[in-house]
Motif scaffolding. Structure first.
Motif, PDB file in Angstrom:
ATOM      1  N   LEU A 102       7.881-102.747 -86.798  1.00 54.61           N
ATOM      2  CA  LEU A 102       9.062-103.574 -86.509  1.00 54.61           C
ATOM      3  C   LEU A 102       9.121-103.869 -85.010  1.00 54.61           C
ATOM      4  N   PRO A 103       9.990-104.793 -84.590  1.00 50.75           N
ATOM      5  CA  PRO A 103      10.137-105.054 -83.152  1.00 50.75           C
ATOM      6  C   PRO A 103      10.421-103.769 -82.381  1.00 50.75           C
ATOM      7  N   PHE A 104       9.919-103.691 -81.173  1.00 49.97           N
ATOM      8  CA  PHE A 104      10.039-102.485 -80.350  1.00 49.97           C
ATOM      9  C   PHE A 104      10.810-102.801 -79.079  1.00 49.97           C
ATOM     10  N   PRO A 105      12.017-102.213 -78.899  1.00 47.31           N
ATOM     11  CA  PRO A 105      12.734-101.374 -79.864  1.00 47.31           C
ATOM     12  C   PRO A 105      13.425-102.230 -80.919  1.00 47.31           C
ATOM     13  N   SER A 106      13.982-101.591 -81.950  1.00 49.20           N
ATOM     14  CA  SER A 106      14.717-102.282 -83.010  1.00 49.20           C
ATOM     15  C   SER A 106      16.179-101.866 -82.998  1.00 49.20           C
ATOM     16  N   PRO A 107      17.100-102.789 -83.297  1.00 52.86           N
ATOM     17  CA  PRO A 107      18.499-102.391 -83.458  1.00 52.86           C
ATOM     18  C   PRO A 107      18.620-101.340 -84.557  1.00 52.86           C
ATOM     19  N   LEU A 108      19.490-100.366 -84.349  1.00 55.75           N
ATOM     20  CA  LEU A 108      19.631 -99.263 -85.297  1.00 55.75           C
ATOM     21  C   LEU A 108      19.911 -99.758 -86.710  1.00 55.75           C
ATOM     22  N   THR A 109      20.811-100.723 -86.856  1.00 54.08           N
ATOM     23  CA  THR A 109      21.187-101.196 -88.185  1.00 54.08           C
ATOM     24  C   THR A 109      19.988-101.766 -88.940  1.00 54.08           C
ATOM     25  N   SER A 110      19.181-102.589 -88.272  1.00 58.49           N
ATOM     26  CA  SER A 110      18.025-103.181 -88.950  1.00 58.49           C
ATOM     27  C   SER A 110      16.943-102.136 -89.190  1.00 58.49           C
ATOM     28  N   TYR A 111      16.789-101.179 -88.275  1.00 54.40           N
ATOM     29  CA  TYR A 111      15.799-100.122 -88.472  1.00 54.40           C
ATOM     30  C   TYR A 111      16.157 -99.289 -89.700  1.00 54.40           C
ATOM     31  N   VAL A 112      17.428 -98.951 -89.836  1.00 51.81           N
ATOM     32  CA  VAL A 112      17.868 -98.169 -90.997  1.00 51.81           C
ATOM     33  C   VAL A 112      17.589 -98.935 -92.283  1.00 51.81           C
ATOM     34  N   SER A 113      17.948-100.222 -92.317  1.00 47.88           N
ATOM     35  CA  SER A 113      17.791-100.997 -93.550  1.00 47.88           C
ATOM     36  C   SER A 113      16.331-101.266 -93.884  1.00 47.88           C
ATOM     37  N   GLU A 114      15.473-101.429 -92.863  1.00 45.35           N
ATOM     38  CA  GLU A 114      14.075-101.789 -93.092  1.00 45.35           C
ATOM     39  C   GLU A 114      13.144-100.582 -93.222  1.00 45.35           C
ATOM     40  N   THR A 115      13.394 -99.551 -92.443  1.00 44.88           N
ATOM     41  CA  THR A 115      12.485 -98.401 -92.402  1.00 44.88           C
ATOM     42  C   THR A 115      12.950 -97.255 -93.295  1.00 44.88           C
ATOM     43  N   ILE A 116      14.246 -96.983 -93.278  1.00 40.28           N
ATOM     44  CA  ILE A 116      14.776 -95.863 -94.051  1.00 40.28           C
ATOM     45  C   ILE A 116      15.218 -96.303 -95.446  1.00 40.28           C
ATOM     46  N   ARG A 117      15.717 -97.529 -95.539  1.00 42.05           N
ATOM     47  CA  ARG A 117      16.112 -98.118 -96.822  1.00 42.05           C
ATOM     48  C   ARG A 117      17.008 -97.194 -97.656  1.00 42.05           C
ATOM     49  N   PRO A 118      18.206 -96.893 -97.152  1.00 42.21           N
ATOM     50  CA  PRO A 118      19.090 -95.977 -97.872  1.00 42.21           C
ATOM     51  C   PRO A 118      19.503 -96.478 -99.253  1.00 42.21           C
ATOM     52  N   SER A 119      19.419 -97.800 -99.493  1.00 44.83           N
ATOM     53  CA  SER A 119      19.795 -98.344-100.800  1.00 44.83           C
ATOM     54  C   SER A 119      18.703 -98.136-101.842  1.00 44.83           C
ATOM     55  N   PHE A 120      17.512 -97.747-101.396  1.00 49.64           N
ATOM     56  CA  PHE A 120      16.390 -97.507-102.309  1.00 49.64           C
ATOM     57  C   PHE A 120      16.607 -96.162-102.994  1.00 49.64           C
ATOM     58  N   GLN A 121      16.613 -96.173-104.307  1.00 48.07           N
ATOM     59  CA  GLN A 121      16.886 -94.949-105.059  1.00 48.07           C
ATOM     60  C   GLN A 121      15.679 -94.011-105.016  1.00 48.07           C
ATOM     61  N   LEU A 122      15.877 -92.823-104.427  1.00 48.37           N
ATOM     62  CA  LEU A 122      14.806 -91.848-104.288  1.00 48.37           C
ATOM     63  C   LEU A 122      15.108 -90.603-105.106  1.00 48.37           C
ATOM     64  N   PHE A 123      14.061 -89.945-105.595  1.00 47.60           N
ATOM     65  CA  PHE A 123      14.244 -88.630-106.190  1.00 47.60           C
ATOM     66  C   PHE A 123      14.736 -87.670-105.111  1.00 47.60           C
ATOM     67  N   SER A 124      15.451 -86.633-105.519  1.00 49.13           N
ATOM     68  CA  SER A 124      16.088 -85.729-104.563  1.00 49.13           C
ATOM     69  C   SER A 124      15.094 -85.091-103.598  1.00 49.13           C
ATOM     70  N   GLU A 125      13.854 -84.854-104.047  1.00 47.38           N
ATOM     71  CA  GLU A 125      12.886 -84.202-103.165  1.00 47.38           C
ATOM     72  C   GLU A 125      12.423 -85.094-102.017  1.00 47.38           C
ATOM     73  N   TYR A 126      12.775 -86.374-102.067  1.00 42.61           N
ATOM     74  CA  TYR A 126      12.389 -87.292-100.997  1.00 42.61           C
ATOM     75  C   TYR A 126      13.559 -87.700-100.100  1.00 42.61           C
ATOM     76  N   GLN A 127      14.715 -87.092-100.275  1.00 38.73           N
ATOM     77  CA  GLN A 127      15.855 -87.444 -99.440  1.00 38.73           C
ATOM     78  C   GLN A 127      15.562 -87.107 -97.981  1.00 38.73           C
ATOM     79  N   ARG A 128      15.972 -87.994 -97.073  1.00 39.76           N
ATOM     80  CA  ARG A 128      15.721 -87.793 -95.653  1.00 39.76           C
ATOM     81  C   ARG A 128      16.934 -87.218 -94.949  1.00 39.76           C
ATOM     82  N   PHE A 129      16.692 -86.250 -94.046  1.00 39.85           N
ATOM     83  CA  PHE A 129      17.743 -85.690 -93.214  1.00 39.85           C
ATOM     84  C   PHE A 129      17.320 -85.800 -91.750  1.00 39.85           C
ATOM     85  N   PHE A 130      18.308 -85.773 -90.861  1.00 37.90           N
ATOM     86  CA  PHE A 130      18.079 -86.144 -89.471  1.00 37.90           C
ATOM     87  C   PHE A 130      18.619 -85.072 -88.530  1.00 37.90           C
ATOM     88  N   ARG A 131      17.721 -84.473 -87.760  1.00 34.55           N
ATOM     89  CA  ARG A 131      18.135 -83.556 -86.700  1.00 34.55           C
ATOM     90  C   ARG A 131      18.229 -84.360 -85.413  1.00 34.55           C
TER      91      ARG A 131
END
Length: 219
Positions: A102-131
Motif C-alpha cells: 500500500l502507499p507508504f505511509p498509509s492513513p490508518l483507516t485505509s490500512y485497517v480496511s485494506e490490510t487487516i480487513r476486520p469485516s472479513f469473517q475469520l475463524f477464532s484461531e486467526y483473530q488479530r490482537f495488537f500490542r
C-alpha cells in the motif's frame, strides 16, 4: 502543508533500512529515522510501535510484499508496524509498514480496511490482537539477539541484518518474546488504558475492533 508533511513527502521507502523477516528491527530503526528527519517529534512522542499477533502465532494480513498471491495475503506468526498519531485537525493517523504494498505511509483507516480487513469473517484461531507500545519506551527497552531466527543447531533460518543486534539501555540482550507473545485482551478501551500506553514497558493490548478508537482517545 506543515513542515513534517513536507519532509514526509520527501522520504521514500528506499530511505529506510529493511531486512526481510526482521520487522521488529526494521520498525526500531524506522522510528529513529522518523524522529531525526523531522517527520515525527524528535523524542518520538507521536509514534507507537504495534505488534500484531495472537496465541496461535497465525495472523492473516493482506497487501504484503512477501505474498505470492494477487491479494497479497500472508499468514505471519507476528508482524510489527509503526503508527503515527497526528494532532493537526483532520490529518489522518499514519501507518508505516515497510512490508506493505500500500502507499507508504498509509492513513490508518485505509490500512485497517485494506490490510487487516476486520469485516472479513475469520475463524477464532486467526483473530488479530495488537500490542501498542509508545515508541520512546520501545527504543529504550527493546532488545533482540535474533535467537528466534536460528534452528536447533544454531544455523540461521533467515540471514540477519548486517548491523549489530539491538541491546536495551538496561543491558538486556533479548526480550522480543515478551512483545510478540500476545493473548486476547480482557479489557475495554478506557481512560486508564489510554494513559497506560505511556507508562508500561510492554504497552497495552487491544483487539481489532478497538484499534482506530484507541488512537482517537489517547491524548
Amino acid at each position: 502543508m506543515s513542515t513534517s508533511e513536507s519532509v514526509q513527502n520527501s522520504l521514500d521507502i528506499s530511505d529506510f533500512d529493511h531486512t526481510p523477516y526482521y520487522c521488529e528491527e526494521n520498525v526500531y530503526f524506522l522510528c529513529k529515522k522518523l524522529c531525526t528527519s523531522g517527520v515525527a517529534d524528535a523524542g518520538g512522542s507521536d509514534l507507537f510501535v504495534v505488534f500484531i499477533s495472537n496465541e496461535n502465532k497465525q495472523i492473516p494480513l493482506w497487501h504484503q510484499k512477501a505474498s505470492k498471491r494477487a491479494d497479497g495475503i500472508v499468514l505471519w506468526d507476528y508482524h510489527v508496524v509503526c503508527i503515527q498519531k497526528r494532532r493537526e485537525g483532520d490529518t489522518p493517523h499514519l501507518v508505516w509498514d515497510l512490508d506493505s504494498s500500500l502507499p507508504f505511509p498509509s492513513p490508518l483507516t485505509s490500512y485497517v480496511s485494506e490490510t487487516i480487513r476486520p469485516s472479513f469473517q475469520l475463524f477464532s484461531e486467526y483473530q488479530r490482537f495488537f500490542r501498542i507500545v509508545h515508541a520512546p519506551i520501545f527504543l529504550r527497552c527493546f532488545a533482540s539477539d535474533r535467537r528466534h531466527m536460528k534452528d536447533s543447531v544454531g544455523n540461521w533460518t533467515v540471514e540477519p541484518p548486517v548491523y549489530e543486534p539491538i541491546v536495551a539501555e538496561d543491558g538486556a540482550v533479548h526480550n522480543l518474546n515478551e512483545y510478540n507473545e500476545i493473548r486476547a485482551p480482557d479489557n475495554t478501551i478506557n481512560a486508564n488504558l489510554s494513559n497506560e500506553v505511556f507508562t508500561q514497558r510492554l504497552g497495552v493490548v487491544i483487539d481489532v475492533g478497538q484499534l482506530e478508537e484507541f488512537f482517537s482517545q489517547i491524548p
